[in-house]
Design an enzyme around this catalytic site. Structure first.
Site, PDB file in Angstrom:
ATOM      1  N   ASP A  29      19.028   9.130  21.340  1.00  0.00           N
ATOM      2  CA  ASP A  29      18.152   8.289  20.516  1.00  0.00           C
ATOM      3  C   ASP A  29      18.732   8.036  19.139  1.00  0.00           C
ATOM      4  OD1 ASP A  29      17.754  10.998  19.965  1.00  0.00           O
ATOM      5  OD2 ASP A  29      15.599  10.781  19.582  1.00  0.00           O
ATOM      6  N   GLY A 114       9.047  22.453  23.221  1.00  0.00           N
ATOM      7  CA  GLY A 114       9.884  21.257  23.223  1.00  0.00           C
ATOM      8  C   GLY A 114       9.232  20.062  23.863  1.00  0.00           C
ATOM      9  N   ASP A 162      10.332  10.306  20.360  1.00  0.00           N
ATOM     10  CA  ASP A 162       9.094  11.057  20.544  1.00  0.00           C
ATOM     11  C   ASP A 162       7.876  10.247  20.123  1.00  0.00           C
ATOM     12  OD1 ASP A 162      10.720  13.066  21.399  1.00  0.00           O
ATOM     13  OD2 ASP A 162      10.435  14.351  19.648  1.00  0.00           O
ATOM     14  N   TYR A 212      20.228  21.135  15.517  1.00  0.00           N
ATOM     15  CA  TYR A 212      20.032  19.710  15.794  1.00  0.00           C
ATOM     16  C   TYR A 212      20.740  18.841  14.765  1.00  0.00           C
ATOM     17  CZ  TYR A 212      17.348  15.379  16.709  1.00  0.00           C
ATOM     18  OH  TYR A 212      16.977  14.094  16.992  1.00  0.00           O
TER      19      TYR A 212
END
Length: 369
Positions: A29, A114, A162, A212
């Site tokens: 993404d 998650g 998300d 991340y």
């Protein structure tokens, strides 16, 4: 304790935003690539009422804590309340003037699994505030506003997936999202005879302080060295890898490029009604996330191996990595055996017992009453 007991009045409305599972397309993404999430039935529910004193009072049934905010700014709110306060700030930064509100927040998503509980919270608050104040915001724009709350207010450099999943998904479909253009399409996800089993590995998922951001930085560096806007733009993988001297950057690039291809292949299979054939792509995705992107963890690897051994068509970790959940595509007749196999494997290693959830592709954020 309900809204009446908490605030002494009935709410003006109740809104729900779902968590999500990404069927395939992890860490693509923020590389302007393709993703394929679907919304869960489980999520975050917000009961809310307007107030005219400019105060935002936030209470959570899960944490039994509260926060009062009048003029939220980045760094001014900590913990779970930062995700909600960030939406207020982001709406105002986008030019939408929202006044005060009392909000009571409930969730049935397991935290740390998650499944995007933070984005569900942001989106539930966003749709509640827009309805309370009669603000009409197109859903793709509202996803960007919620994303900015997480990026610039909370400090988590997530992509748009998300929030888009929580706002745009429809029942019995996955969302084929182009993260660069924002364009999306619904891909049918017919699970007849199959079960999408979410396995909460009980290894807590935490991205704000995890690796991340390092992965994102590495992808940006690789794209810069290759002279492309993002790794999505790599068209000749072999040539690109030959130009990257750093083996870490080569591995990160290989995952992103091949993962984009897996998303497109999965969409083709879904549209052809060949959902069962997606399993091999899920497993290939996990191996790439484990070996090339290096974001898997031991409990996830064992869950994938045991699921496939027990009869799953395929399985992979989901989410940003470093803890969280695994998704397994399982013939329904073998779902119980998969549960047993994973549970036995965890017990044999002295790990916490895994939790299981059957994932049903569901509708996005909406007003309940």
């Amino acid at each position: 304790m309900g809204f009446q007991e908490t605030y002494g009045r009935e709410p003006d409305g109740v809104w729900h935003a779902p968590g999500r599972v990404n069927l395939i397309g992890e860490h693509t993404d923020y590389n302007d690539g393709f993703v394929l999430p679907f919304a869960l039935r489980q999520g975050v529910t917000v009961a809310a009422a307007r107030r005219d004193d400019g105060v935002f009072e936030l209470r959570s049934l899960q944490s039994r804590s509260a926060a009062e905010v009048t003029d939220p700014t980045p760094g001014s709110v900590d913990g779970w309340a930062a995700y909600a306060a960030g939406v207020v700030w982001s709406l105002r930064e986008a030019g939408y003037q929202v006044g005060g509100a009392s909000l009571l927040i409930d969730a049935d998503l397991p935290q740390g699994a998650g499944l995007s509980s933070s984005a569900a919270l942001e989106c539930a608050v966003a749709v509640a505030l827009c309805d309370l104040y009669g603000i009409e915001v197109p859903r793709p724009e509202l996803a960007r506003i919620a994303q900015r709350a997480e990026n610039d207010f909370v400090g988590m450099p997530c992509g748009i997936m998300d929030q888009s999943a929580s706002l745009l998904c429809t029942e019995d479909h996955a969302l084929f999202l182009d993260c660069r253009s924002g364009l999306s399409a619904q891909a049918p996800l017919d699970l007849t005879g199959l079960t999408l089993l979410v396995i909460d590995t009980r290894a807590e998922h935490e991205l704000v302080d995890g690796g991340y951001a390092d992965r994102r930085t590495a992808c940006e560096k690789a794209a810069e060295l290759l002279g492309v806007p993002a790794l999505r733009d790599v068209t000749d993988l072999a040539e690109a890898l030959s130009r990257l001297g750093d083996p870490v950057l080569r591995r990160r690039t290989q995952h992103v490029v091949t993962e984009n291809h897996r998303v497109e292949a999965t969409v083709g299979l879904l549209r052809a009604g060949a959902v069962g054939e997606v399993g091999a792509l899920l497993t290939a995705s996990h191996l790439s996330l484990r070996d090339q992107f290096e974001v898997s963890w031991p409990e996830a690897d064992v869950a994938v191996e045991e699921s496939v051994r027990a009869g799953a068509r395929g399985a992979r970790m989901v989410g940003g990595g470093f803890g969280g959940s695994v998704i397994a595509l399982v013939p329904t007749a073998r779902a119980e055996r998969v549960r047993e196999a994973v549970t036995e494997a965890y017990a044999g290693r002295g790990w916490a017992e895994p939790r299981f959830l059957e994932a049903t592709p569901s509708a996005g954020a909406r007003r309940l009453r």
